[in-house]
Design a protein around this motif. Structure first.
Motif, short mmCIF file in Angstrom:
data_model
loop_
_atom_site.label_atom_id
_atom_site.label_comp_id
_atom_site.label_asym_id
_atom_site.label_seq_id
_atom_site.Cartn_x
_atom_site.Cartn_y
_atom_site.Cartn_z
N ASN A 361 -2.49 18.21 -4.05
CA ASN A 361 -3.67 17.53 -4.61
C ASN A 361 -4.08 16.30 -3.79
N ASN A 362 -4.14 16.50 -2.47
CA ASN A 362 -4.56 15.41 -1.57
C ASN A 362 -3.70 14.16 -1.73
N PHE A 363 -2.39 14.37 -1.79
CA PHE A 363 -1.43 13.27 -1.88
C PHE A 363 -1.64 12.41 -3.13
N ARG A 364 -1.96 13.08 -4.23
CA ARG A 364 -2.31 12.37 -5.46
C ARG A 364 -1.22 11.40 -5.90
N ILE A 365 0.05 11.84 -5.81
CA ILE A 365 1.15 10.99 -6.29
C ILE A 365 1.27 9.74 -5.42
N LEU A 366 1.10 9.90 -4.12
CA LEU A 366 1.15 8.73 -3.23
C LEU A 366 -0.01 7.77 -3.52
N VAL A 367 -1.17 8.32 -3.78
CA VAL A 367 -2.33 7.48 -4.11
C VAL A 367 -2.04 6.66 -5.36
N VAL A 368 -1.40 7.29 -6.35
CA VAL A 368 -1.06 6.57 -7.60
C VAL A 368 -0.03 5.48 -7.31
N LEU A 369 0.96 5.79 -6.47
CA LEU A 369 1.98 4.78 -6.13
C LEU A 369 1.35 3.56 -5.45
N VAL A 370 0.41 3.81 -4.55
CA VAL A 370 -0.26 2.70 -3.87
C VAL A 370 -1.09 1.90 -4.88
N ASP A 371 -1.73 2.62 -5.79
CA ASP A 371 -2.52 1.94 -6.82
C ASP A 371 -1.62 1.05 -7.69
N LEU A 372 -0.43 1.51 -7.98
CA LEU A 372 0.52 0.70 -8.76
C LEU A 372 0.91 -0.56 -7.99
N LEU A 373 1.10 -0.42 -6.68
CA LEU A 373 1.40 -1.60 -5.85
C LEU A 373 0.28 -2.63 -5.94
N GLN A 374 -0.95 -2.15 -6.03
CA GLN A 374 -2.11 -3.03 -6.03
C GLN A 374 -2.34 -3.68 -7.39
N ASN A 375 -2.09 -2.93 -8.46
CA ASN A 375 -2.58 -3.36 -9.78
C ASN A 375 -1.53 -3.64 -10.84
N SER A 376 -0.30 -3.18 -10.65
CA SER A 376 0.69 -3.39 -11.70
C SER A 376 1.22 -4.83 -11.70
N ASN A 377 1.50 -5.32 -12.91
CA ASN A 377 2.11 -6.65 -13.05
C ASN A 377 3.58 -6.55 -13.45
N ASP A 378 4.06 -5.32 -13.60
CA ASP A 378 5.44 -5.07 -14.01
C ASP A 378 6.34 -5.08 -12.77
N THR A 379 7.32 -5.97 -12.74
CA THR A 379 8.16 -6.09 -11.53
C THR A 379 9.02 -4.85 -11.30
N THR A 380 9.43 -4.18 -12.38
CA THR A 380 10.21 -2.94 -12.21
C THR A 380 9.35 -1.86 -11.60
N VAL A 381 8.13 -1.73 -12.10
CA VAL A 381 7.20 -0.73 -11.55
C VAL A 381 6.93 -1.02 -10.07
N LEU A 382 6.70 -2.27 -9.73
CA LEU A 382 6.44 -2.64 -8.33
C LEU A 382 7.64 -2.33 -7.44
N SER A 383 8.84 -2.63 -7.93
CA SER A 383 10.05 -2.38 -7.13
C SER A 383 10.23 -0.90 -6.87
N ILE A 384 10.06 -0.08 -7.93
CA ILE A 384 10.27 1.36 -7.79
C ILE A 384 9.18 1.98 -6.91
N ALA A 385 7.94 1.56 -7.10
CA ALA A 385 6.86 2.10 -6.28
C ALA A 385 7.10 1.80 -4.80
N ALA A 386 7.51 0.57 -4.51
CA ALA A 386 7.80 0.20 -3.12
C ALA A 386 8.96 1.03 -2.57
N HIS A 387 10.01 1.17 -3.37
CA HIS A 387 11.17 1.97 -2.98
C HIS A 387 10.79 3.41 -2.68
N ASP A 388 10.00 4.02 -3.57
CA ASP A 388 9.67 5.44 -3.43
C ASP A 388 8.79 5.70 -2.22
N ILE A 389 7.89 4.78 -1.91
CA ILE A 389 7.07 4.95 -0.71
C ILE A 389 7.95 4.91 0.54
#
Length: 443
Positions: A361-389
């Motif tokens: 789906n045109n790298f949909r999951i990666l696009v969502v992970l990048v969006d989380l890096l940009q917009n999430s305020n949750d430190t756990t979400v930011l840490s995991i998104a950075a790790h997974d990328i």
């Protein structure tokens, strides 16, 4: 599916309709119709005997002269141009149909003798530029009832009525007018052949904007969900429910509403569409299972809510059991609620086995992970998104190029100065994986 059109739901249809007594308390000079040769002397006598009588007396008179009164009412609607008389007569028709819906058959039986009756005079009111909303909406209500009782309805009739409703829902701001329009839709959607007509007109697309602009009105929320619930009794609509935005709309409502009748209708709608793989998958993606689990902890006055919640839980749980590890990972990412307790994030086997699936789906999951890096305020979400990328870069042969095209590197570098040390750490590690060619040799 066995349709459960509950009595309490039928009652709700008419909650905000304009009270008949406000209009029927007016004095109408019927003699002017005879003077204008619109009605004859006998018809004038019939109308004077009927007007201003009690409901029981009106019912008895109509029973004794059923065809005469049906024909007279429609004749007035079809010929006079005075809005006060039109409005009054339409309210008389609605009043007698409200007393007994089966009287609709009297009007419908006029068709063999009078080809354009009963529909043409009533449609005239909703296509006139000078008709008031009160008059045209009451005419629509009558048309809706007649069409749901008719054996054969010309194909264009439901379309004309639905188009009128859609226009009102997209243009009106008044709560009572919106509720009145929705009540007409609720009446029409009781009949299965009409459901797909409304669906094919994309009329449901007005629902989200209504919720957004009138979100605090529980009655409108209920009526909208009741319309959606009725739509799901059409098998084709239910099968393709995942292709609409309606599931997300209902989930968003269930997250915030406290009204039991709104919750009951939202849950009942999901109950109707479970068991279909794509529907279930989207429900899981939207985090419905967690919402349902929370709702099951509460006491409900209506036992159907609990039964429906249990059925939804069972169906979604079965789907989750059938999902492979990447499907589970995808559901978590799309929900936006990332947790280290999910084994996928730290499983080397998962990343080696699943890296290529990130291309779906045109790298949909990666696009969502990048969006989380940009917009999430949750430190756990930011840490995991950075790790997974970083893990994707490590395991995908073109990971570095793909991540740079998605502008993820810039977001990771920004997070290297984040106030939370865990976010800093995972952002730094991820940037190192992007910069270093042979990361494995440095581990």
């Amino acid at each position: 599916m066995a349709e459960r059109l509950l009595e309490k739901d039928l009652i709700e249809i008419s909650v905000h309709q304009f009270p008949n007594e406000n209009v029927l308390s007016k004095i109408i000079s019927w003699d002017v119709l005879q003077t204008a040769t619109i009605i004859q002397a006998r018809e004038l006598d019939l109308m004077k005997r009927y007007d201003k009588q009690s409901l029981s007396e009106k019912q008895q008179l109509f029973s004794n002269f059923a065809e005469d009164y049906a024909l007279l009412f429609l004749k007035i609607v079809n010929t006079t141009t005075r809005d006060d008389i039109l409005q009054y007569t339409v309210f008389l028709i609605d009043e007698i149909l409200t007393i007994d819906e089966n009287i609709a058959n009297v009007f419908l039986n006029l068709t063999p003798k009078f080809n354009n009756y009963p529909f043409h005079p009533l449609f005239r009111l909703i296509t006139r530029d000078d008709s008031s909303f009160i008059t045209s909406s009451k005419a629509c209500k009558i048309i809706a009832l007649l069409m749901t009782k008719a054996v054969n309805v010309p194909n264009e009739f439901p379309t004309i009525l639905f188009q009128w409703v859609i226009n009102q829902l997209s243009s009106k701001q008044n709560i009572i007018e919106l509720s009145e329009s929705l009540s007409i839709l609720q009446q029409m959607l009781r009949c299965d052949p009409f459901r797909f007509t409304f669906y094919s007109l994309n009329g449901y697309q007005n629902f989200r904007n209504l919720i957004k602009t009138q979100g605090g009105n529980f009655q409108l929320q209920y009526q909208i969900l009741h319309c959606i619930w009725l739509l799901t009794y059409n098998n084709s609509i239910a099968d393709n429910f995942h292709s609409t935005d309606l599931m997300r709309l209902i989930v968003d409502l269930l997250k915030v509403t406290t009204k039991e009748k709104v919750i009951r209708m939202g849950v009942a709608t999901f109950k109707n569409i479970i068991g279909k793989p794509l529907n279930n998958e989207q429900m899981i993606e939207l985090g419905l299972l967690k919402i349902v689990t929370n709702l099951l902890q509460k006491k409900w006055g209506d036992e159907d809510i609990t039964l429906d919640l249990e059925a939804i839980t069972e169906s979604l749980q079965l789907n989750i059991n059938l999902l492979n590890s990447f499907d589970m990972y995808k559901q978590e990412i799309l929900s936006g609620k990332l947790e280290w307790t999910s084994p996928c994030h730290t499983s080397d086997k998962f990343w080696r086995d699943s890296a290529m699936r990130f291309e779906e789906n045109n790298f949909r999951i990666l696009v969502v992970l990048v969006d989380l890096l940009q917009n999430s305020n949750d430190t756990t979400v930011l840490s995991i998104a950075a790790h997974d990328i970083g893990e994707f870069v490590r395991c995908h042969p073109r990971g570095r190029m793909i991540i740079q095209q998605l502008k993820a590197k810039e977001e990771l570098m920004r997070l290297m100065t984040h106030s939370d040390p865990e976010v800093q750490k995972h952002a730094l590690l991820s940037v190192q994986k992007i910069m270093v060619q042979n990361w494995e040799h440095l581990r």
